[in-house]
Structure formats: structure tokens, C-alpha cells
Write a protein that holds these residues in place. Structure first.
Motif, PDB file in Angstrom:
ATOM      1  N   ASP A  25       1.056  -1.595  -0.244  1.00 57.50           N
ATOM      2  CA  ASP A  25       0.230  -0.079   0.059  1.00 57.50           C
ATOM      3  C   ASP A  25       0.850   0.992   0.163  1.00 57.50           C
ATOM      4  O   ASP A  25       1.526   1.693   1.598  1.00 57.50           O
ATOM      5  CB  ASP A  25      -0.948   0.028   0.937  1.00 57.50           C
ATOM      6  N   LEU A  26       0.456   2.022  -1.038  1.00 56.10           N
ATOM      7  CA  LEU A  26       1.607   3.088  -1.264  1.00 56.10           C
ATOM      8  C   LEU A  26       1.038   3.862  -0.747  1.00 56.10           C
ATOM      9  O   LEU A  26       0.289   4.899  -2.187  1.00 56.10           O
ATOM     10  CB  LEU A  26       2.819   2.902  -2.718  1.00 56.10           C
ATOM     11  N   TYR A  27       1.355   5.103   0.042  1.00 58.82           N
ATOM     12  CA  TYR A  27       1.234   6.561  -0.177  1.00 58.82           C
ATOM     13  C   TYR A  27       2.031   7.649   0.019  1.00 58.82           C
ATOM     14  O   TYR A  27       2.816   7.565  -0.057  1.00 58.82           O
ATOM     15  CB  TYR A  27       0.188   6.844   0.996  1.00 58.82           C
ATOM     16  N   PRO A  28       1.238   8.723  -1.315  1.00 60.66           N
ATOM     17  CA  PRO A  28       2.643  10.033  -0.900  1.00 60.66           C
ATOM     18  C   PRO A  28       3.003  10.392   0.079  1.00 60.66           C
ATOM     19  O   PRO A  28       2.746  10.297   1.615  1.00 60.66           O
ATOM     20  CB  PRO A  28       1.045  10.862  -1.125  1.00 60.66           C
ATOM     21  N   SER A  29       4.244  10.830   0.696  1.00 62.90           N
ATOM     22  CA  SER A  29       5.058  11.313   1.864  1.00 62.90           C
ATOM     23  C   SER A  29       4.483  12.588   2.380  1.00 62.90           C
ATOM     24  O   SER A  29       3.343  13.262   1.923  1.00 62.90           O
ATOM     25  CB  SER A  29       6.412  11.311   1.467  1.00 62.90           C
ATOM     26  N   ARG A  30       4.302  12.838   3.210  1.00 61.10           N
ATOM     27  CA  ARG A  30       4.041  13.767   4.183  1.00 61.10           C
ATOM     28  C   ARG A  30       4.969  14.864   3.702  1.00 61.10           C
ATOM     29  O   ARG A  30       4.357  16.030   3.704  1.00 61.10           O
ATOM     30  CB  ARG A  30       4.267  13.690   5.563  1.00 61.10           C
ATOM     31  N   ASN A  31       5.980  15.264   3.557  1.00 58.63           N
ATOM     32  CA  ASN A  31       6.697  15.861   2.641  1.00 58.63           C
ATOM     33  C   ASN A  31       6.370  16.913   1.652  1.00 58.63           C
ATOM     34  O   ASN A  31       5.554  17.942   1.345  1.00 58.63           O
ATOM     35  CB  ASN A  31       8.552  16.235   2.356  1.00 58.63           C
ATOM     36  N   TYR A  32       6.179  15.253   0.862  1.00 56.53           N
ATOM     37  CA  TYR A  32       5.152  15.562  -0.503  1.00 56.53           C
ATOM     38  C   TYR A  32       3.698  16.108  -0.350  1.00 56.53           C
ATOM     39  O   TYR A  32       3.305  18.007  -1.102  1.00 56.53           O
ATOM     40  CB  TYR A  32       4.957  14.360  -1.071  1.00 56.53           C
ATOM     41  N   VAL A  33       3.047  16.155   0.828  1.00 54.00           N
ATOM     42  CA  VAL A  33       1.287  16.872   0.667  1.00 54.00           C
ATOM     43  C   VAL A  33       1.415  17.555   1.363  1.00 54.00           C
ATOM     44  O   VAL A  33       1.086  18.825   1.156  1.00 54.00           O
ATOM     45  CB  VAL A  33       0.508  15.851   1.687  1.00 54.00           C
ATOM     46  N   SER A  34       2.535  17.884   2.187  1.00 52.54           N
ATOM     47  CA  SER A  34       2.836  19.379   2.479  1.00 52.54           C
ATOM     48  C   SER A  34       2.924  20.936   1.716  1.00 52.54           C
ATOM     49  O   SER A  34       2.880  21.648   1.846  1.00 52.54           O
ATOM     50  CB  SER A  34       3.960  19.536   4.263  1.00 52.54           C
ATOM     51  N   TYR A  35       3.979  20.148   0.727  1.00 49.51           N
ATOM     52  CA  TYR A  35       3.942  21.101  -1.037  1.00 49.51           C
ATOM     53  C   TYR A  35       3.297  20.938  -1.370  1.00 49.51           C
ATOM     54  O   TYR A  35       3.182  22.549  -1.984  1.00 49.51           O
ATOM     55  CB  TYR A  35       5.256  20.119  -0.971  1.00 49.51           C
ATOM     56  N   ILE A  36       2.318  20.328  -1.895  1.00 54.02           N
ATOM     57  CA  ILE A  36       0.515  20.666  -2.385  1.00 54.02           C
ATOM     58  C   ILE A  36       0.165  21.611  -1.944  1.00 54.02           C
ATOM     59  O   ILE A  36      -0.407  22.974  -2.461  1.00 54.02           O
ATOM     60  CB  ILE A  36       0.380  18.850  -3.036  1.00 54.02           C
ATOM     61  N   ALA A  37       0.389  21.005  -0.108  1.00 55.90           N
ATOM     62  CA  ALA A  37      -0.534  22.036   0.485  1.00 55.90           C
ATOM     63  C   ALA A  37      -0.403  23.709   0.413  1.00 55.90           C
ATOM     64  O   ALA A  37      -0.812  24.993   0.078  1.00 55.90           O
ATOM     65  CB  ALA A  37      -1.000  21.365   2.013  1.00 55.90           C
ATOM     66  N   MET A  38       0.954  24.232   0.519  1.00 56.13           N
ATOM     67  CA  MET A  38       1.757  25.193  -0.340  1.00 56.13           C
ATOM     68  C   MET A  38       1.697  25.980  -1.161  1.00 56.13           C
ATOM     69  O   MET A  38       1.117  26.988  -0.828  1.00 56.13           O
ATOM     70  CB  MET A  38       2.954  25.080   0.927  1.00 56.13           C
TER      71      MET A  38
END
Length: 217
Positions: A25-38
Motif C-alpha cells: 500500500d503506497l501513499y504519498p509522503s508527508r513532505n509531498y502533501v505539505s508541499y502541495i498544500a503550500m
């Protein structure tokens, strides 16, 4: 390789050099999610610098809350969280004083619990009363006596450091003296029962509790 014969035993399958299928089960990293949110924040609040900074602080707070909850024994992210909460409170105060409509819009869209100060209402309402609803109750007689005694001790401590001679002190001792004077003055000005602090707000946000709506930050 996958075993062609379904009835083949597991030992024969391993002996033949086959490998079993594995699923992940692959999920996007938390840093990537934060980058997209920014990036979404920058695109949403472009052209509005104060609102943009508030929104970016909000995203940082959300990311830090997840980080702090995952690492209970690491304390430096909590101090960073307190600093960002304090910064966001100052920015919200500034926005409420300059543009009340934009402040209400930001608070509603970002789901921020914040109480604006009375300066935002000056000139807008003919008669206004500073609300005391749900404010922390004033302490009783025993607590007042204890607080007065503590206040005397803090005053004596400040007087001690102010009267202390600076003759013969090196740079480190001078810095320590200035730090103790600053610490004593902040302790004297501290009124724990009257207003909430950024550290209190950060603790509420970290624990998932609602910040008090009526306590003036």
C-alpha cells in the motif's frame, strides 16, 4: 515467477526458485502533501500578503501537529509550534484591526478559532461592551493572598538583580544578569487567570480541543 500448478506444494515452489506475489500500500509522503498544500495556499491567496502569511502559518501548524502527535517525546517541534501559533495570532490581530471583513473570511475558510480585540469594533458600533462571557473566574481570597505573596517574592527577586553591582563581572555574568532581570519582569507582568497565551493555544491544537472563543488572546 508464479507457480503454474495451483496444487503444487509450497516447499516444491520454493525449491524451484519461485517467489510469492507481494502487495504494498503506497501513499504519498508527508513532505509531498505539505508541499502541495503550500502551493494551493499560494495559488488561493495570491495578491493578499497578510492573508497568505496567515494561511501558510495554518498549514505549518497542521503539519507540525501530525509530527508532534507521532513523536510524543520530542520537544523541539512543540516549541516551534508555539512560535508559529504566536505569529499567526499577531497576524490575525493585525488583519482584524485593518480589514475586519477579510479577517472574518480568513477565519471562516481556514477554520481558525480566534477572538479579535475590541480595537476592530471602534468606529463600527455606536455602543459596545467588552464581553466577559465564559471568561476565567477571578480567584478566591486564599488564592489572591497566595498570588500577592508570590508577587512580593518576584518583586524582591527583581530588586536583588537590579541592585547587584556590575563591577568585576565578565560578559557571561552580565548576560546572565540581564536574562534574570528580564525573566523577573516577565514573571511580575504575568497574569495566568486573565488571558490565554500562545502556549495554551498550541496545547489545545495539539490535543484536538477547541480553543476558548471568549478568552482574549
Amino acid at each position: 515467477l508464479v507457480a503454474e500448478d495451483e496444487e503444487e506444494s509450497e516447499e516444491d515452489f520454493k525449491r524451484r526458485g519461485g517467489r510469492q506475489k507481494q502487495t504494498y500500500d503506497l501513499y504519498p509522503s508527508r513532505n509531498y502533501v505539505s508541499y502541495i498544500a503550500m502551493e494551493n495556499v499560494k495559488r488561493t491567496w495570491a495578491g493578499r500578503p497578510l492573508e497568505l502569511e496567515i494561511a501558510m502559518c495554518t498549514e505549518k501548524i497542521r503539519a507540525l501537529v501530525l509530527h508532534v502527535n507521532d513523536r510524543k517525546r520530542v520537544f523541539w517541534p512543540r516549541e516551534i509550534l508555539v512560535k508559529i501559533v504566536a505569529k499567526r495570532r499577531r497576524l490575525l490581530d493585525e488583519l482584524s484591526w485593518t480589514n475586519l471583513e477579510a479577517y472574518l473570511e480568513v477565519r471562516e475558510k481556514l477554520y481558525i478559532r480566534h477572538t479579535y480585540r475590541i480595537e476592530a469594533l471602534i468606529g463600527r458600533l455606536p455602543n459596545y461592551i467588552y464581553t466577559t462571557q465564559n471568561r476565567k473566574t477571578y480567584p478566591g481570597k486564599k488564592t489572591v493572598a497566595r498570588l500577592q505573596l508570590m508577587q512580593k517574592r518576584k518583586t524582591k527577586r527583581l530588586a536583588f538583580w537590579l541592585k547587584k553591582s556590575t563591577r568585576g563581572l565578565n560578559k557571561g555574568q552580565m548576560r546572565n544578569r540581564e536574562f534574570e532581570i528580564k525573566k523577573a519582569r516577565s514573571a511580575i507582568e504575568n497574569k495566568n487567570w486573565k488571558r490565554a497565551k500562545p502556549r495554551d493555544d498550541a496545547a489545545y491544537i495539539r490535543d484536538g480541543r477547541a480553543v476558548s472563543e471568549f478568552v482574549d488572546p
